[in-house]
Motif scaffolding. Structure first.
Motif, PDB file in Angstrom:
ATOM      1  N   PRO A 191       0.799  -1.351  -0.040  1.00 40.41           N
ATOM      2  CA  PRO A 191      -0.008  -0.106  -0.122  1.00 40.41           C
ATOM      3  C   PRO A 191       0.904   1.280  -0.196  1.00 40.41           C
ATOM      4  N   THR A 192       1.962   1.269   0.636  1.00 43.39           N
ATOM      5  CA  THR A 192       2.748   2.335   0.667  1.00 43.39           C
ATOM      6  C   THR A 192       3.375   2.906  -0.622  1.00 43.39           C
ATOM      7  N   LEU A 193       3.834   1.976  -1.399  1.00 41.00           N
ATOM      8  CA  LEU A 193       4.476   2.104  -2.785  1.00 41.00           C
ATOM      9  C   LEU A 193       3.612   2.334  -3.754  1.00 41.00           C
ATOM     10  N   THR A 194       2.330   1.844  -3.670  1.00 42.06           N
ATOM     11  CA  THR A 194       1.306   1.607  -4.738  1.00 42.06           C
ATOM     12  C   THR A 194       0.159   2.449  -4.325  1.00 42.06           C
ATOM     13  N   LEU A 195       0.166   3.548  -3.363  1.00 40.39           N
ATOM     14  CA  LEU A 195      -0.742   4.434  -2.900  1.00 40.39           C
ATOM     15  C   LEU A 195      -1.633   5.072  -4.029  1.00 40.39           C
ATOM     16  N   SER A 196      -0.787   5.615  -4.901  1.00 35.81           N
ATOM     17  CA  SER A 196      -1.726   6.485  -5.996  1.00 35.81           C
ATOM     18  C   SER A 196      -2.329   5.617  -6.921  1.00 35.81           C
ATOM     19  N   HIS A 197      -2.213   4.308  -6.734  1.00 39.12           N
ATOM     20  CA  HIS A 197      -2.741   3.278  -7.630  1.00 39.12           C
ATOM     21  C   HIS A 197      -4.090   2.433  -6.792  1.00 39.12           C
ATOM     22  N   GLN A 198      -4.401   2.707  -5.736  1.00 34.33           N
ATOM     23  CA  GLN A 198      -5.486   2.179  -5.245  1.00 34.33           C
ATOM     24  C   GLN A 198      -6.694   2.319  -5.965  1.00 34.33           C
ATOM     25  N   GLY A 199      -7.694   1.501  -5.851  1.00 39.31           N
ATOM     26  CA  GLY A 199      -8.940   1.636  -6.540  1.00 39.31           C
ATOM     27  C   GLY A 199      -9.880   0.716  -6.218  1.00 39.31           C
ATOM     28  N   LEU A 200     -10.434  -0.070  -7.348  1.00 36.36           N
ATOM     29  CA  LEU A 200     -11.551  -1.142  -7.112  1.00 36.36           C
ATOM     30  C   LEU A 200     -11.017  -2.457  -7.752  1.00 36.36           C
ATOM     31  N   ARG A 201     -10.950  -3.492  -7.291  1.00 38.09           N
ATOM     32  CA  ARG A 201     -10.684  -4.796  -7.522  1.00 38.09           C
ATOM     33  C   ARG A 201     -11.579  -5.368  -8.652  1.00 38.09           C
ATOM     34  N   VAL A 202     -10.866  -6.031  -9.714  1.00 35.14           N
ATOM     35  CA  VAL A 202     -11.786  -6.700 -10.765  1.00 35.14           C
ATOM     36  C   VAL A 202     -11.428  -8.014 -10.450  1.00 35.14           C
ATOM     37  N   ARG A 203     -12.720  -8.825 -10.419  1.00 35.57           N
ATOM     38  CA  ARG A 203     -12.997 -10.199 -10.087  1.00 35.57           C
ATOM     39  C   ARG A 203     -13.098 -11.060 -11.282  1.00 35.57           C
ATOM     40  N   LYS A 204     -12.515 -12.163 -11.218  1.00 26.82           N
ATOM     41  CA  LYS A 204     -12.784 -13.192 -12.627  1.00 26.82           C
ATOM     42  C   LYS A 204     -14.316 -13.638 -12.355  1.00 26.82           C
ATOM     43  N   GLU A 205     -14.865 -13.820 -11.445  1.00 22.23           N
ATOM     44  CA  GLU A 205     -16.086 -14.256 -11.362  1.00 22.23           C
ATOM     45  C   GLU A 205     -17.015 -12.992 -10.456  1.00 22.23           C
ATOM     46  N   GLY A 206     -18.292 -12.932 -10.696  1.00 21.02           N
ATOM     47  CA  GLY A 206     -18.962 -12.125 -10.136  1.00 21.02           C
ATOM     48  C   GLY A 206     -19.553 -12.158  -8.713  1.00 21.02           C
ATOM     49  N   LYS A 207     -18.637 -12.445  -7.810  1.00 21.77           N
ATOM     50  CA  LYS A 207     -18.790 -12.685  -6.444  1.00 21.77           C
ATOM     51  C   LYS A 207     -17.662 -12.201  -5.531  1.00 21.77           C
ATOM     52  N   GLY A 208     -17.741 -11.981  -4.452  1.00 21.79           N
ATOM     53  CA  GLY A 208     -16.870 -11.502  -3.467  1.00 21.79           C
ATOM     54  C   GLY A 208     -15.694 -12.588  -3.190  1.00 21.79           C
ATOM     55  N   THR A 209     -15.835 -13.680  -3.637  1.00 17.80           N
ATOM     56  CA  THR A 209     -14.788 -14.866  -3.432  1.00 17.80           C
ATOM     57  C   THR A 209     -13.895 -14.887  -4.837  1.00 17.80           C
ATOM     58  N   GLY A 210     -14.426 -14.186  -5.799  1.00 11.19           N
ATOM     59  CA  GLY A 210     -14.097 -14.252  -7.083  1.00 11.19           C
ATOM     60  C   GLY A 210     -12.246 -13.944  -7.248  1.00 11.19           C
TER      61      GLY A 210
END
Length: 556
Positions: A191-210
């Protein structure tokens, strides 16, 4: 169009001259309108009015096979874009300005991937950067002290976050690579090195465990599909990604993955062209009930100000009477179950539902009666009442297959009092709702799965359809015939709501003359000075009194 032949002024028009050809460029028509001196044209207060033209094909069930009518609808003087930009303006139609979404600035999912380390001979290490998922790399020899690490020779697709200086040697953990790709095995976060690239995860399947296949940075623009029950939606297109690397794509070239819908915010986009005729790159299907546009302003040449108006045309250039005749011929041969239209004559009185005369209390459910209609707006139901009953004294024989208890007359009386219904309306058996407890109040309740129940818990939660049947709206129930919500009361009807009500007319005593059949007069209306009956020829013919039987008068 009286003869139903194609009209000669239908678009596209032909240019003037002996060698006239059809003009397909709409802008030419607008340029010609600009030179016109007078006439009624689709002009708004600030120039040409926005318009939308849509073809609609209607395939009637009664139409001959492979035949259809194509109707065209023209909407003129629609609201222009300046109107949509005004405060409190409605949302424009989807085809005019497609809805786009952006990753919210509050999205804080960290970038995930594979760490790049600087390794020294004394086994100390330092994290230099993170290779996001999707990056492709080339690795070389193994480290002399930590052979599980391979030397990073190049990043072939994507980029490290932050960038690694060209003169810096980096090492990656080979076991977290999938071939030469940073993929599912890589789950490192920095998180410290990539703080400016935080955002929204893209998952392979349409569920929280994807599986996580990427992260869309804050502010990234995209188009998505409908929100699913899981809360996720399909990524259809990423219009402004700014991430590294790009999301993986499927065989159709479209990006893969799903994102959490609540982490997106809507963004209004502008039309791709202004002050010109805009042809959509591909036809846009408008379904029944969908928005086409909003009424704009139009000014006639003899008016001082523009007013809100809509010019709507619906037409076809095909032979409508011939189509109708062919449809009738086919309709004569259709089976009864396909005759789905009914003609209502002008002047017919339509029976409307009467006001509800009962209600189902909040918290009380219902069940469908066996003779309830399978379709239509109304269903016949009974209240489904629930209470606790002692299996030793208040319930009869248990049926383990149907999960029911039989009831004696005395037991019906006991449970009817507890359920608040009349004993005569109680059924011969009740349902076991698979809950047992140790008291009437339901103390120490447990869900029953299988096996025996402790002898200390003799009370059973039971339910039954009880009370007189009544009617409710089908829309208030779910597919299983139960209330969609029991938070408030539900309107109910003791009789079918749309049946015509018959009002009983009491018997009346009338006067009549035997020489005038069918003519009746109320006794109070007989003139006291009348010496002769209507139609009578002799004073000796007098009035006679009779009482007519009770009749019925239909009230609609």
């Amino acid at each position: 169009m009286a003869d139903n032949k194609p009209i000669n002024w239908a678009y596209p028009f032909k240019a003037a001259g002996e060698d006239s050809k059809e003009v397909s460029d709409p802008q030419i028509y607008f340029d010609a309108l600009a030179k016109a001196k007078d006439g009624f044209y689709p002009m708004g207060a600030n120039g040409p009015s926005p318009y939308a033209a849509t073809p609609a094909t209607t395939d009637s069930e009664a139409a001959p096979a492979r035949e259809a009518l194509t109707f065209y609808s023209l909407y003129m003087h629609l609201l222009d874009w300046a109107g949509y930009e005004a405060t409190g303006a409605p949302e424009p139609a989807e085809f005019l300005a497609p809805t786009s979404y952006a990753v919210k600035p509050t999205a804080n999912d960290p970038l995930m991937g594979l760490r790049v380390r600087a390794l020294s001979e004394d086994v100390s290490s330092e994290v230099l950067a993170l290779l996001p998922k999707g990056c492709k790399v080339t690795v070389g020899e193994a480290h002399s002290v930590k052979p599980q690490y391979k030397k990073l020779l190049s990043i072939d697709d994507g980029a490290a976050i932050p960038a690694i200086p060209s003169d810096t040697v980096g090492w990656v953990y080979e076991a977290e690579l999938t071939g030469n790709t940073v993929a599912d095995k890589a789950t490192d976060t920095e998180p410290t090195l990539t703080l400016s690239h935080q955002g929204l995860r893209v998952r392979k399947e349409g569920k929280g465990t994807g599986s996580i296949i990427g992260v869309l940075p804050r502010g990234a623009m995209l188009k998505v599909g409908e929100k699913q029950r899981s809360g996720y939606c399909k990524v259809l297109e990423v219009t402004d990604y700014r991430g590294v690397p790009a999301l993986p794509s499927g065989s159709d070239g479209k990006p893969l993955g799903y994102v959490f819908f609540e982490s997106l915010e809507t963004k209004k986009t502008n039309p791709s062209a202004f002050d010109s005729v805009h042809l959509l790159p591909k036809p846009y299907v408008i379904k029944a009930g969908e928005l086409v546009g909003h009424i704009g302003r139009y000014q006639n040449h003899n008016e001082s100000t523009a007013k809100q108006r809509l010019h709507l045309e619906v037409f076809t250039c095909e032979d409508v009477p011939a189509f109708i005749e062919k449809s009738r011929a086919v309709g004569e041969k259709l089976p009864d179950d396909q005759r789905t239209l009914i003609k209502v004559d002008k002047g017919s009185k339509i029976v409307q539902p009467v006001a509800a005369d009962a209600h189902v209390e909040a918290g009380v459910d219902v069940r469908l009666c066996s003779d309830s209609p399978k379709n239509g707006c109304w269903v016949k139901v009974q209240k489904y009442t629930i209470c606790n009953a002692d299996k030793n004294s208040e319930l009869g024989t248990y049926n383990s297959t149907k999960l029911t208890y039989t009831l004696s007359v005395a037991q019906k009386t006991t449970l009817a009092s507890r359920m608040g219904v009349d004993a005569t309306d109680m059924p011969d058996q009740v349902d076991f709702l698979k809950v047992y407890s140790n008291s009437l109040e339901g103390g120490d309740a447990h869900d029953y799965e299988s096996g025996s129940i402790p002898t200390t818990h003799t009370w059973r939660k039971v339910g039954a359809m009880a009370g007189k049947p009544f009617w409710v709206k089908r829309s208030a129930l779910n597919a299983q015939g139960r209330r969609t919500s029991m938070a408030g009361s539900l309107d109910a009807w003791t009789e079918f709501p749309c049946i015509a009500v018959w009002k009983v007319r009491p018997a009346v005593t009338c006067a009549y003359c035997p020489l005038v059949p069918g003519k009746r007069y109320p006794m109070s209306a007989k003139p006291s000075t009348l010496r002769r009956c209507p139609g009578g020829t002799s004073p000796s013919v007098t009035w006679r009194a009779t009482t007519f039987p009770v009749g019925r008068q239909k009230k609609t």
